[in-house]
Design a protein around this motif. Structure first.
Motif, PDB file in Angstrom:
ATOM      1  N   TYR A  37       0.851  -1.174   0.000  1.00 34.76           N
ATOM      2  CA  TYR A  37       0.000   0.000   0.000  1.00 34.76           C
ATOM      3  C   TYR A  37       0.897   1.238   0.000  1.00 34.76           C
ATOM      4  CZ  TYR A  37      -4.015  -2.910   1.325  1.00 34.76           C
ATOM      5  OH  TYR A  37      -5.020  -3.846   1.351  1.00 34.76           O
ATOM      6  N   ARG A  38       0.313   2.351  -0.338  1.00 32.42           N
ATOM      7  CA  ARG A  38       1.060   3.601  -0.248  1.00 32.42           C
ATOM      8  C   ARG A  38       0.169   4.730   0.233  1.00 32.42           C
ATOM      9  NH1 ARG A  38       2.184   4.688  -6.740  1.00 32.42           N
ATOM     10  NH2 ARG A  38       0.033   5.287  -7.320  1.00 32.42           N
ATOM     11  N   GLN A  39       0.808   5.712   0.836  1.00 31.17           N
ATOM     12  CA  GLN A  39       0.082   6.882   1.316  1.00 31.17           C
ATOM     13  C   GLN A  39       0.908   8.117   1.023  1.00 31.17           C
ATOM     14  OE1 GLN A  39      -1.127   6.746   5.453  1.00 31.17           O
ATOM     15  NE2 GLN A  39      -2.734   8.252   5.065  1.00 31.17           N
ATOM     16  N   ALA A  40       0.346   8.973   0.195  1.00 33.32           N
ATOM     17  CA  ALA A  40       0.976  10.246  -0.125  1.00 33.32           C
ATOM     18  C   ALA A  40       0.471  11.311   0.847  1.00 33.32           C
ATOM     19  CB  ALA A  40       0.650  10.639  -1.563  1.00 33.32           C
ATOM     20  N   PRO A  41       1.214  12.387   1.029  1.00 33.69           N
ATOM     21  CA  PRO A  41       0.790  13.442   1.959  1.00 33.69           C
ATOM     22  C   PRO A  41      -0.604  13.963   1.614  1.00 33.69           C
ATOM     23  CG  PRO A  41       3.053  13.786   1.309  1.00 33.69           C
ATOM     24  CD  PRO A  41       2.539  12.660   0.459  1.00 33.69           C
ATOM     25  N   GLY A  42      -1.466  14.003   2.612  1.00 38.54           N
ATOM     26  CA  GLY A  42      -2.814  14.526   2.429  1.00 38.54           C
ATOM     27  C   GLY A  42      -3.774  13.587   1.741  1.00 38.54           C
ATOM     28  N   LYS A  43      -3.325  12.353   1.481  1.00 35.71           N
ATOM     29  CA  LYS A  43      -4.191  11.396   0.788  1.00 35.71           C
ATOM     30  C   LYS A  43      -4.399  10.153   1.640  1.00 35.71           C
ATOM     31  CE  LYS A  43      -3.111  12.797  -3.948  1.00 35.71           C
ATOM     32  NZ  LYS A  43      -2.738  12.322  -5.310  1.00 35.71           N
ATOM     33  N   GLN A  44      -5.419   9.394   1.282  1.00 40.87           N
ATOM     34  CA  GLN A  44      -5.684   8.153   1.991  1.00 40.87           C
ATOM     35  C   GLN A  44      -4.722   7.056   1.531  1.00 40.87           C
ATOM     36  OE1 GLN A  44      -9.879   7.258   1.373  1.00 40.87           O
ATOM     37  NE2 GLN A  44     -10.407   8.281   3.286  1.00 40.87           N
ATOM     38  N   ARG A  45      -4.502   6.107   2.414  1.00 45.65           N
ATOM     39  CA  ARG A  45      -3.694   4.957   2.035  1.00 45.65           C
ATOM     40  C   ARG A  45      -4.441   4.161   0.965  1.00 45.65           C
ATOM     41  NH1 ARG A  45      -0.851   1.473   6.760  1.00 45.65           N
ATOM     42  NH2 ARG A  45      -0.357   3.649   7.297  1.00 45.65           N
ATOM     43  N   GLU A  46      -3.700   3.725  -0.062  1.00 40.63           N
ATOM     44  CA  GLU A  46      -4.317   2.995  -1.153  1.00 40.63           C
ATOM     45  C   GLU A  46      -3.534   1.727  -1.476  1.00 40.63           C
ATOM     46  OE1 GLU A  46      -4.286   5.247  -4.794  1.00 40.63           O
ATOM     47  OE2 GLU A  46      -2.100   5.464  -4.807  1.00 40.63           O
ATOM     48  N   LEU A  47      -4.268   0.731  -1.974  1.00 38.34           N
ATOM     49  CA  LEU A  47      -3.638  -0.504  -2.391  1.00 38.34           C
ATOM     50  C   LEU A  47      -2.869  -0.269  -3.685  1.00 38.34           C
ATOM     51  CD1 LEU A  47      -3.260  -3.611  -2.123  1.00 38.34           C
ATOM     52  CD2 LEU A  47      -5.324  -3.824  -3.543  1.00 38.34           C
ATOM     53  N   VAL A  48      -1.625  -0.731  -3.713  1.00 33.02           N
ATOM     54  CA  VAL A  48      -0.806  -0.656  -4.919  1.00 33.02           C
ATOM     55  C   VAL A  48      -0.817  -1.993  -5.647  1.00 33.02           C
ATOM     56  CG1 VAL A  48       1.525  -0.291  -5.816  1.00 33.02           C
ATOM     57  CG2 VAL A  48       0.686   1.098  -3.892  1.00 33.02           C
ATOM     58  N   ALA A  49      -0.539  -3.049  -4.905  1.00 29.59           N
ATOM     59  CA  ALA A  49      -0.487  -4.387  -5.494  1.00 29.59           C
ATOM     60  C   ALA A  49      -0.637  -5.418  -4.388  1.00 29.59           C
ATOM     61  CB  ALA A  49       0.830  -4.610  -6.228  1.00 29.59           C
ATOM     62  N   ASP A  89       4.103   8.792  -7.962  1.00 30.03           N
ATOM     63  CA  ASP A  89       4.349   7.583  -7.177  1.00 30.03           C
ATOM     64  C   ASP A  89       4.973   7.902  -5.822  1.00 30.03           C
ATOM     65  OD1 ASP A  89       5.330   6.004 -10.238  1.00 30.03           O
ATOM     66  OD2 ASP A  89       3.436   5.732  -9.174  1.00 30.03           O
ATOM     67  N   THR A  90       5.319   9.150  -5.606  1.00 31.08           N
ATOM     68  CA  THR A  90       5.917   9.552  -4.335  1.00 31.08           C
ATOM     69  C   THR A  90       4.949   9.304  -3.188  1.00 31.08           C
ATOM     70  OG1 THR A  90       7.344  11.220  -5.356  1.00 31.08           O
ATOM     71  CG2 THR A  90       6.800  11.512  -3.010  1.00 31.08           C
ATOM     72  N   ALA A  91       5.410   8.554  -2.198  1.00 33.41           N
ATOM     73  CA  ALA A  91       4.561   8.185  -1.062  1.00 33.41           C
ATOM     74  C   ALA A  91       5.377   7.353  -0.082  1.00 33.41           C
ATOM     75  CB  ALA A  91       3.359   7.379  -1.526  1.00 33.41           C
ATOM     76  N   VAL A  92       4.789   7.112   1.073  1.00 36.60           N
ATOM     77  CA  VAL A  92       5.315   6.090   1.976  1.00 36.60           C
ATOM     78  C   VAL A  92       4.647   4.773   1.585  1.00 36.60           C
ATOM     79  CG1 VAL A  92       5.551   5.306   4.357  1.00 36.60           C
ATOM     80  CG2 VAL A  92       5.663   7.747   3.827  1.00 36.60           C
ATOM     81  N   TYR A  93       5.469   3.760   1.361  1.00 31.23           N
ATOM     82  CA  TYR A  93       4.976   2.454   0.944  1.00 31.23           C
ATOM     83  C   TYR A  93       4.990   1.500   2.135  1.00 31.23           C
ATOM     84  CZ  TYR A  93       4.927   3.811  -3.940  1.00 31.23           C
ATOM     85  OH  TYR A  93       4.610   4.426  -5.137  1.00 31.23           O
ATOM     86  N   TYR A  94       3.859   0.834   2.333  1.00 32.26           N
ATOM     87  CA  TYR A  94       3.677  -0.054   3.466  1.00 32.26           C
ATOM     88  C   TYR A  94       3.443  -1.485   2.996  1.00 32.26           C
ATOM     89  CZ  TYR A  94       2.827   4.234   6.144  1.00 32.26           C
ATOM     90  OH  TYR A  94       2.932   5.472   6.735  1.00 32.26           O
ATOM     91  N   CYS A  95       4.039  -2.393   3.705  1.00 35.13           N
ATOM     92  CA  CYS A  95       3.818  -3.823   3.480  1.00 35.13           C
ATOM     93  C   CYS A  95       2.664  -4.272   4.373  1.00 35.13           C
ATOM     94  CB  CYS A  95       5.104  -4.564   3.824  1.00 35.13           C
ATOM     95  SG  CYS A  95       5.022  -6.352   3.675  1.00 35.13           S
ATOM     96  N   ASN A  96       1.867  -5.189   3.865  1.00 38.15           N
ATOM     97  CA  ASN A  96       0.692  -5.676   4.581  1.00 38.15           C
ATOM     98  C   ASN A  96       0.619  -7.198   4.459  1.00 38.15           C
ATOM     99  OD1 ASN A  96      -2.264  -6.666   3.894  1.00 38.15           O
ATOM    100  ND2 ASN A  96      -2.490  -5.030   5.402  1.00 38.15           N
ATOM    101  N   ALA A  97       0.286  -7.840   5.575  1.00 39.99           N
ATOM    102  CA  ALA A  97       0.053  -9.286   5.578  1.00 39.99           C
ATOM    103  C   ALA A  97      -1.342  -9.532   6.135  1.00 39.99           C
ATOM    104  CB  ALA A  97       1.098  -9.997   6.420  1.00 39.99           C
ATOM    105  N   ALA A  98      -2.121 -10.347   5.444  1.00 37.59           N
ATOM    106  CA  ALA A  98      -3.501 -10.552   5.865  1.00 37.59           C
ATOM    107  C   ALA A  98      -3.911 -12.008   5.699  1.00 37.59           C
ATOM    108  CB  ALA A  98      -4.436  -9.661   5.051  1.00 37.59           C
ATOM    109  N   ARG A  99      -4.640 -12.478   6.717  1.00 42.07           N
ATOM    110  CA  ARG A  99      -5.255 -13.797   6.627  1.00 42.07           C
ATOM    111  C   ARG A  99      -6.458 -13.788   7.557  1.00 42.07           C
ATOM    112  NH1 ARG A  99      -5.060 -19.019   5.194  1.00 42.07           N
ATOM    113  NH2 ARG A  99      -5.720 -20.577   6.708  1.00 42.07           N
ATOM    114  N   THR A 100      -7.627 -13.953   7.019  1.00 43.82           N
ATOM    115  CA  THR A 100      -8.904 -13.845   7.730  1.00 43.82           C
ATOM    116  C   THR A 100      -8.910 -12.530   8.517  1.00 43.82           C
ATOM    117  OG1 THR A 100      -8.136 -15.159   9.615  1.00 43.82           O
ATOM    118  CG2 THR A 100      -9.147 -16.344   7.809  1.00 43.82           C
ATOM    119  N   VAL A 101      -9.012 -12.584   9.828  1.00 42.64           N
ATOM    120  CA  VAL A 101      -9.100 -11.348  10.610  1.00 42.64           C
ATOM    121  C   VAL A 101      -7.736 -10.838  11.060  1.00 42.64           C
ATOM    122  CG1 VAL A 101     -11.421 -11.841  11.408  1.00 42.64           C
ATOM    123  CG2 VAL A 101      -9.446 -12.583  12.778  1.00 42.64           C
TER     124      VAL A 101
END
Length: 115
Positions: A37-49, A89-101
């Motif tokens: 995911y990524r989040q640019a200044p003043g914007k919501q975090r969004e899924l990248v891939a 594309d400038t933003a903070v990029y975050y890694c996410n891991a998900a499984r059920t809850v």
């Protein structure tokens, strides 16, 4: 203790490339869906891939054809290859891991695209 540690961010010129890595520990990595995911200044975090536990991938329209997500279950690591980078594309990029809850986040890595 679950940890997702991103690396590979930095400053790059437009048209350049970066490869982000996210090393996971404390989870049974191969059964988790992974995402960037990524989040640019003043914007919501969004899924990248995202990449599912069985290898199916999904991309935001804005990065299709430029970014590639992959995973190495032997190394508990997910990657994001970013080519043809643009200033937007400038933003903070975050890694996410998900499984059920269960959802976990990394601390983020800054990607800046500027001349």
């Amino acid at each position: 203790q679950v940890q997702l540690v991103e690396s590979g961010g930095g400053l790059v010129q437009p048209g350049g490339s970066l490869r982000l890595s996210c090393a996971a520990s404390g989870i049974f990595f191969s059964i988790y869906d992974m995402g960037w995911y990524r989040q640019a200044p003043g914007k919501q975090r969004e899924l990248v891939a995202s990449i599912s536990s069985d290898g199916n991938t999904n991309y935001a329209d804005s990065v299709k054809g430029r970014f590639t997500i992959s995973r190495d279950n032997a190394k508990n690591t997910v990657y994001l290859q970013m080519n043809s980078l643009k200033p937007e594309d400038t933003a903070v990029y975050y890694c996410n891991a998900a499984r059920t809850v269960r959802v976990y986040w990394g601390q983020g890595t800054q990607v800046s695209v500027s001349s």
